[in-house]
Motif scaffolding. Structure first.
Motif, PDB file in Angstrom:
ATOM      1  N   ALA A 188       0.838  -1.207   0.000  1.00  0.00           N
ATOM      2  CA  ALA A 188       0.000   0.000   0.000  1.00  0.00           C
ATOM      3  C   ALA A 188       0.870   1.253   0.000  1.00  0.00           C
ATOM      4  O   ALA A 188       2.066   1.198   0.302  1.00  0.00           O
ATOM      5  CB  ALA A 188      -0.905   0.010   1.228  1.00  0.00           C
ATOM      6  N   PHE A 200      -0.621   7.634  -0.029  1.00  0.00           N
ATOM      7  CA  PHE A 200      -0.968   7.220   1.330  1.00  0.00           C
ATOM      8  C   PHE A 200      -2.482   6.983   1.471  1.00  0.00           C
ATOM      9  O   PHE A 200      -3.276   7.892   1.199  1.00  0.00           O
ATOM     10  CB  PHE A 200      -0.516   8.275   2.349  1.00  0.00           C
ATOM     11  CG  PHE A 200      -0.953   7.971   3.757  1.00  0.00           C
ATOM     12  CD1 PHE A 200      -0.361   6.942   4.479  1.00  0.00           C
ATOM     13  CD2 PHE A 200      -1.972   8.697   4.358  1.00  0.00           C
ATOM     14  CE1 PHE A 200      -0.778   6.643   5.773  1.00  0.00           C
ATOM     15  CE2 PHE A 200      -2.391   8.404   5.657  1.00  0.00           C
ATOM     16  CZ  PHE A 200      -1.795   7.370   6.353  1.00  0.00           C
ATOM     17  N   ASP A 201      -2.831   5.786   1.865  1.00  0.00           N
ATOM     18  CA  ASP A 201      -4.218   5.360   2.115  1.00  0.00           C
ATOM     19  C   ASP A 201      -5.096   5.273   0.866  1.00  0.00           C
ATOM     20  O   ASP A 201      -6.288   4.985   0.988  1.00  0.00           O
ATOM     21  CB  ASP A 201      -4.917   6.262   3.154  1.00  0.00           C
ATOM     22  CG  ASP A 201      -4.699   5.797   4.583  1.00  0.00           C
ATOM     23  OD1 ASP A 201      -3.955   4.822   4.800  1.00  0.00           O
ATOM     24  OD2 ASP A 201      -5.274   6.433   5.498  1.00  0.00           O
ATOM     25  N   ASP A 255      -6.729   0.694   1.108  1.00  0.00           N
ATOM     26  CA  ASP A 255      -5.637   0.569   0.132  1.00  0.00           C
ATOM     27  C   ASP A 255      -4.914  -0.770   0.189  1.00  0.00           C
ATOM     28  O   ASP A 255      -4.177  -1.093  -0.738  1.00  0.00           O
ATOM     29  CB  ASP A 255      -4.653   1.753   0.227  1.00  0.00           C
ATOM     30  CG  ASP A 255      -4.073   1.945   1.613  1.00  0.00           C
ATOM     31  OD1 ASP A 255      -4.686   1.523   2.600  1.00  0.00           O
ATOM     32  OD2 ASP A 255      -2.991   2.554   1.701  1.00  0.00           O
ATOM     33  N   ARG A 273       7.890   7.890   9.127  1.00  0.00           N
ATOM     34  CA  ARG A 273       7.950   6.457   9.428  1.00  0.00           C
ATOM     35  C   ARG A 273       9.363   5.909   9.252  1.00  0.00           C
ATOM     36  O   ARG A 273       9.748   4.957   9.935  1.00  0.00           O
ATOM     37  CB  ARG A 273       6.969   5.708   8.545  1.00  0.00           C
ATOM     38  CG  ARG A 273       5.546   5.966   9.001  1.00  0.00           C
ATOM     39  CD  ARG A 273       4.599   5.228   8.136  1.00  0.00           C
ATOM     40  NE  ARG A 273       3.258   5.233   8.689  1.00  0.00           N
ATOM     41  CZ  ARG A 273       2.210   4.787   8.023  1.00  0.00           C
ATOM     42  NH1 ARG A 273       2.351   4.311   6.802  1.00  0.00           N
ATOM     43  NH2 ARG A 273       1.012   4.818   8.571  1.00  0.00           N
ATOM     44  N   GLY A 316       3.377  -0.068   2.673  1.00  0.00           N
ATOM     45  CA  GLY A 316       2.317   0.181   3.655  1.00  0.00           C
ATOM     46  C   GLY A 316       2.859   0.958   4.830  1.00  0.00           C
ATOM     47  O   GLY A 316       3.593   1.933   4.669  1.00  0.00           O
TER      48      GLY A 316
HETATM   49  N1  HSE Z   1      -2.201   3.104   4.184  1.00  0.00           N
HETATM   50  C1  HSE Z   1      -1.986   2.358   5.386  1.00  0.00           C
HETATM   51  C2  HSE Z   1      -0.926   3.064   6.211  1.00  0.00           C
HETATM   52  C3  HSE Z   1      -1.511   0.984   5.035  1.00  0.00           C
HETATM   53  O1  HSE Z   1       0.076   3.471   5.618  1.00  0.00           O
HETATM   54  O2  HSE Z   1      -1.100   3.210   7.413  1.00  0.00           O
HETATM   55  C4  HSE Z   1      -1.276   0.115   6.229  1.00  0.00           C
HETATM   56  O3  HSE Z   1      -0.751  -1.114   5.775  1.00  0.00           O
END
Ligand code: HSE
Length: 316
Positions: free
Chosen positions: A14, A20-21, A142, A238, A264
């Motif tokens: 994802a 994102f999302d 996603d 992240r 993801g």
């Molecule tokens: N779009 C979500 C995130 C995916 O990045 O939090 C989580 O796997």
């Protein structure tokens, strides 16, 4: 009804940088399985067995993503199911493990109720998102949507119910290198780390890139893909939660990756290339970089899965 069904659901990558999302792609070769059996009793589910999770997933049916999604379908059709979950995907890895279980659970219940999967994929997605909500605290589609439909899916209307989806073409001969470190990053934690507000200038940069990335999917323009699969909003936040990430990404780009980002919510990292041998070379370079940072990892060289969730023969 179908008294016994077995379903396989693929892993998904994802976000793809600026998506994102809202953007995810199903991948071949990794996934979860659910076996569902119709049993007498009140509408709902029993979670009889979970294998492959090292005993770590909750056994209570109301706390497990596969059984929550399956229960939501079972209640709709007034049936009771006995479920077995085989985890092929590592937990909290960034490969859509919770979505694969949710979609497999929902799809197994759907088939057990005698409904063809194609009859109402949008409805099925809503049930799967009940499981995703439990896992991550959000109904982001996603992972679940590409896991269900296969291929690349854009969630163009993420806050509608059901979410608005558009399947996207992918450039031909796209190879994916997934590198899974021996680290875990809980999706809820990785979501809570993100800013709630972003400056307009950053948003403009982000939606320009997402538009460019989608144009690259349609046209097969790989230079555009390289240029647009870049994210300054989520990845830097992240990346700091993933020891060694910066070095691994640098190693991938140095070794010729078209693009590299967090899969993801992480900690898995993916890189793109145009051949299997290039994808393998990227894997070696990325694994070495992680090794130098003191983190062991596993490399998976794969391609998009075009099929999505599917039923399997029972004898397996
Ligand atoms: N779009 C979500 C995130 C995916 O990045 O939090 C989580 O796997």
């Amino acid at each position: 009804v179908n008294p016994r069904v077995r379903v396989f659901c693929p892993a998904t990558v994802a976000n793809w940088g600026p998506g994102f999302d809202v953007l995810g792609v199903a991948v071949r070769g990794l996934g979860d399985q659910v076996l569902a059996e119709v049993v007498p009793g009140e509408p709902g589910v029993e979670l009889a067995a979970i294998r492959g999770d090292g005993g770590r997933l909750p056994r209570e049916p109301e706390r497990n993503t596969a059984s929550v999604a399956a229960a939501s379908v079972a209640r709709r059709f007034g049936i009771r199911l006995r479920l077995e979950l085989d985890k092929g995907l590592p937990l909290s890895s960034g490969l859509g493990s919770s979505a694969a279980s949710s979609v497999a659970g929902a799809a197994a219940a759907w088939l057990a109720a005698g409904q063809p999967l194609e009859a109402d994929l949008a409805g099925l997605l809503e049930h799967a998102l009940d499981g995703e909500q439990l896992a991550s605290g959000a109904r982001h589609a996603d992972n679940a949507a590409p896991a269900l439909y296969g291929g690349a899916i854009l969630v163009h209307s993420p806050f509608e119910s059901p979410p608005g989806l558009k399947p996207l073409p992918l450039p031909p001969r796209l190879w994916m290198t997934l590198v899974l470190p021996e680290l875990e990053l809980d999706t809820k934690t990785a979501r809570q780390a993100l800013p709630q507000e972003i400056p307009l200038r950053e948003a403009v940069r982000g939606w320009g890139r997402l538009g460019g990335l989608i144009a690259a999917f349609y046209t097969g323009d790989l230079d555009l893909l390289s240029r647009c699969l870049v994210d300054d909003l989520v990845e830097p936040v992240r990346g700091r939660l993933i020891p060694g990430f910066a070095a691994v990404k640098a190693a991938a780009l140095q070794a010729g990756a078209l693009a590299c980002s967090i899969s993801g919510a992480g900690p898995a990292v993916f890189a793109l290339s145009q051949s299997q041998s290039a994808a393998q070379a990227l894997g070696q370079a990325m694994q070495r970089a992680w090794q130098e940072a003191g983190v062991a990892s596993r490399v998976v060289v794969t391609q998009p899965d075009r099929e999505g969730v599917r039923s399997l023969p029972l004898e397996l």
